[in-house]
Design an enzyme around this catalytic site. Structure first.
Site, mmCIF file in Angstrom:
data_model
loop_
_atom_site.group_PDB
_atom_site.id
_atom_site.type_symbol
_atom_site.label_atom_id
_atom_site.label_comp_id
_atom_site.label_asym_id
_atom_site.label_seq_id
_atom_site.Cartn_x
_atom_site.Cartn_y
_atom_site.Cartn_z
ATOM 1 N N LYS A 66 0.747 -0.350 4.945
ATOM 2 C CA LYS A 66 1.113 -1.149 4.103
ATOM 3 C C LYS A 66 -0.095 -2.149 3.565
ATOM 4 O O LYS A 66 -0.364 -2.215 2.361
ATOM 5 C CB LYS A 66 2.288 -2.286 4.564
ATOM 6 C CG LYS A 66 2.714 -3.223 3.724
ATOM 7 C CD LYS A 66 3.958 -2.931 2.861
ATOM 8 C CE LYS A 66 4.149 -3.869 1.578
ATOM 9 N NZ LYS A 66 4.578 -5.454 1.919
ATOM 10 N N GLY A 91 11.051 -20.577 7.277
ATOM 11 C CA GLY A 91 10.395 -20.236 5.960
ATOM 12 C C GLY A 91 11.514 -19.981 5.037
ATOM 13 O O GLY A 91 12.189 -18.979 5.476
ATOM 14 N N ASN A 129 2.945 -10.018 4.676
ATOM 15 C CA ASN A 129 2.173 -9.365 4.371
ATOM 16 C C ASN A 129 0.844 -9.616 4.992
ATOM 17 O O ASN A 129 0.727 -10.496 5.533
ATOM 18 C CB ASN A 129 1.819 -9.709 3.034
ATOM 19 C CG ASN A 129 2.359 -8.795 1.629
ATOM 20 O OD1 ASN A 129 3.157 -7.659 2.079
ATOM 21 N ND2 ASN A 129 2.262 -9.207 0.660
ATOM 22 N N GLU A 147 -3.063 -14.378 0.436
ATOM 23 C CA GLU A 147 -3.095 -13.592 1.826
ATOM 24 C C GLU A 147 -4.339 -12.805 1.812
ATOM 25 O O GLU A 147 -4.286 -11.975 2.679
ATOM 26 C CB GLU A 147 -1.914 -13.001 2.008
ATOM 27 C CG GLU A 147 -0.593 -13.825 2.064
ATOM 28 C CD GLU A 147 0.698 -13.110 2.008
ATOM 29 O OE1 GLU A 147 1.601 -13.273 2.835
ATOM 30 O OE2 GLU A 147 0.886 -12.357 0.941
ATOM 31 N N ASN A 192 1.141 -4.769 -11.851
ATOM 32 C CA ASN A 192 0.486 -3.682 -11.161
ATOM 33 C C ASN A 192 0.251 -2.183 -12.163
ATOM 34 O O ASN A 192 -0.613 -1.615 -11.738
ATOM 35 C CB ASN A 192 1.730 -3.395 -10.031
ATOM 36 C CG ASN A 192 1.893 -4.146 -8.972
ATOM 37 O OD1 ASN A 192 1.018 -5.310 -9.113
ATOM 38 N ND2 ASN A 192 2.983 -4.213 -8.282
ATOM 39 N N ASN A 219 -1.801 -2.641 -0.172
ATOM 40 C CA ASN A 219 -2.042 -4.033 -0.400
ATOM 41 C C ASN A 219 -3.600 -4.158 -0.824
ATOM 42 O O ASN A 219 -3.778 -4.898 -1.726
ATOM 43 C CB ASN A 219 -1.501 -5.051 0.591
ATOM 44 C CG ASN A 219 -0.188 -5.429 0.537
ATOM 45 O OD1 ASN A 219 0.689 -5.326 1.405
ATOM 46 N ND2 ASN A 219 0.485 -5.110 -0.757
ATOM 47 N N ALA A 225 12.011 -9.663 -3.790
ATOM 48 C CA ALA A 225 13.031 -10.876 -3.890
ATOM 49 C C ALA A 225 12.409 -12.066 -4.672
ATOM 50 O O ALA A 225 10.993 -11.911 -4.650
ATOM 51 C CB ALA A 225 13.439 -11.273 -2.727
HETATM 52 O O1 KPL Z 1 3.425 -5.361 -1.466
HETATM 53 C C1 KPL Z 1 3.152 -5.806 -2.742
HETATM 54 C C2 KPL Z 1 2.586 -7.098 -3.171
HETATM 55 O O2 KPL Z 1 2.783 -7.531 -4.453
HETATM 56 O O3 KPL Z 1 2.243 -7.840 -2.296
HETATM 57 C C3 KPL Z 1 3.112 -4.718 -3.595
HETATM 58 C C4 KPL Z 1 3.537 -3.385 -3.049
HETATM 59 C C5 KPL Z 1 1.759 -4.559 -4.253
HETATM 60 C C6 KPL Z 1 4.084 -4.625 -4.776
HETATM 61 O O4 KPL Z 1 3.675 -5.620 -5.730
#
Ligand code: KPL
Length: 294
Positions: free
Chosen positions: A176, A7, A94, A258, A194, A180, A120
């Site tokens: 996490k 990836g 994620n 996702e 955000n 999300n 990134a």
């Molecule tokens: O992990 C994130 C994402 O955008 O996937 C956050 C923490 C919400 C930061 O933008």
């Protein structure tokens, strides 16, 4: 170490460049068949990586799987037969639930998961930008993985610090996932950064999401207090206020999101635990509708 990265999105490319700069032999594996890929990073001259070579996969000591959650199974399955004995497989994406169907097939390999808060992106000139200094937490998804902590953590930390080990990676992944669930669908639905979630009506909704999430996490044997989760979500909203979440970006670029591995995973576990989660359910359906309109 011989490292192959599966990836070449923003996070995979970022790790490729840092690991290369730390002196490792890094190769890439992408969706196409190009024998080499050049990555431009920061002010450095472009770095040329060997790509899509079975011989690199055969020699890899470590494979980092840095594709989106919904691509994991399809990307990794054809590669498993080419991994040498003892090759470590480290996932980073994620959401949750994508690796579970592969664990039996990876039982001979050490399997790890890394969750990272580095920011990134690949800019419009195809340059990799390290937009936010974050941290990485690594943990084991099987017993063989747990035996590798003292080797892998210093190696990754030397390349892109700070990297720490967590004996309870499930808790870290759920923490996490919970954040999300609070931020990503709402930013995609309201088409906002955000930081724009810090408004009173949205805050009330996030509070309700936190109550549901904390019930599910507690039933799953994890630690989660809904007030503490709400406070953490507010901290992340503030710290990343100028960012567009990954789900917002996916919807804007008409890509698959996702959601199935974020809110969808929460809903699956809620169903198994017989817990009602109507607020999260509604957000899930709204994102699925947006995906269907693409
Ligand atoms: O992990 C994130 C994402 O955008 O996937 C956050 C923490 C919400 C930061 O933008």
């Amino acid at each position: 170490m011989n490292i192959t990265i599966l990836g070449v999105g923003a996070i995979g490319s970022l790790w490729a460049c840092y690991l290369h700069n730390a002196g490792h032999h890094v190769s890439l594996w992408s969706r196409d068949t190009a024998p080499s890929i050049s990555l431009s990073f920061a002010q450095q001259a472009p770095i040329q990586f060997s790509a899509n070579q079975i011989s690199d996969m055969n020699n890899a000591d470590l494979v980092i799987v840095a594709v989106k959650a919904w691509q994991v199974e399809q990307a990794l399955l054809p590669i498993i037969p080419h991994l040498k004995k003892g090759c470590c497989v480290l996932f980073t994406h994620n959401g949750m639930g994508a690796v579970d169907p592969l664990l039996a097939q990876l039982s001979e390999h050490p399997v790890l998961f890394a969750t990272t808060t580095h920011g990134a992106l690949i800019d419009n000139q195809s340059k990799i930008q390290h937009t936010g200094q974050g941290q990485t937490t690594v943990g084991a998804l099987n017993e063989r993985g747990a035996l590798l902590s003292s080797q892998i953590v210093p190696m990754l930390d030397h390349a892109l610090a700070p990297v720490s080990w967590d004996d309870n990676i499930q808790q870290a992944l759920w923490n996490k996932l919970a954040i999300n669930c609070c931020i990503n669908p709402l930013t995609a639905i309201h088409n906002c950064r955000n930081g724009e979630l810090a408004q009173s009506e949205t805050l009330t909704l996030i509070q309700a999401l936190c109550v549901e999430i904390s019930k599910v996490m507690t039933a799953e044997g994890l630690t989660c207090d809904s007030d503490a989760l709400f406070a953490k979500s507010q901290q992340v909203i503030q710290a990343t206020s100028a960012n567009f979440s990954s789900m917002h970006q996916d919807i804007q670029h008409q890509r698959r999101t996702e959601i199935d591995y974020i809110t969808g995973y929460l809903l699956q576990r809620a169903k198994a635990q017989q817990i009602l989660t109507p607020y999260n359910q509604t957000l899930y359906q709204q994102i699925k509708q947006k995906e269907a309109q693409q």
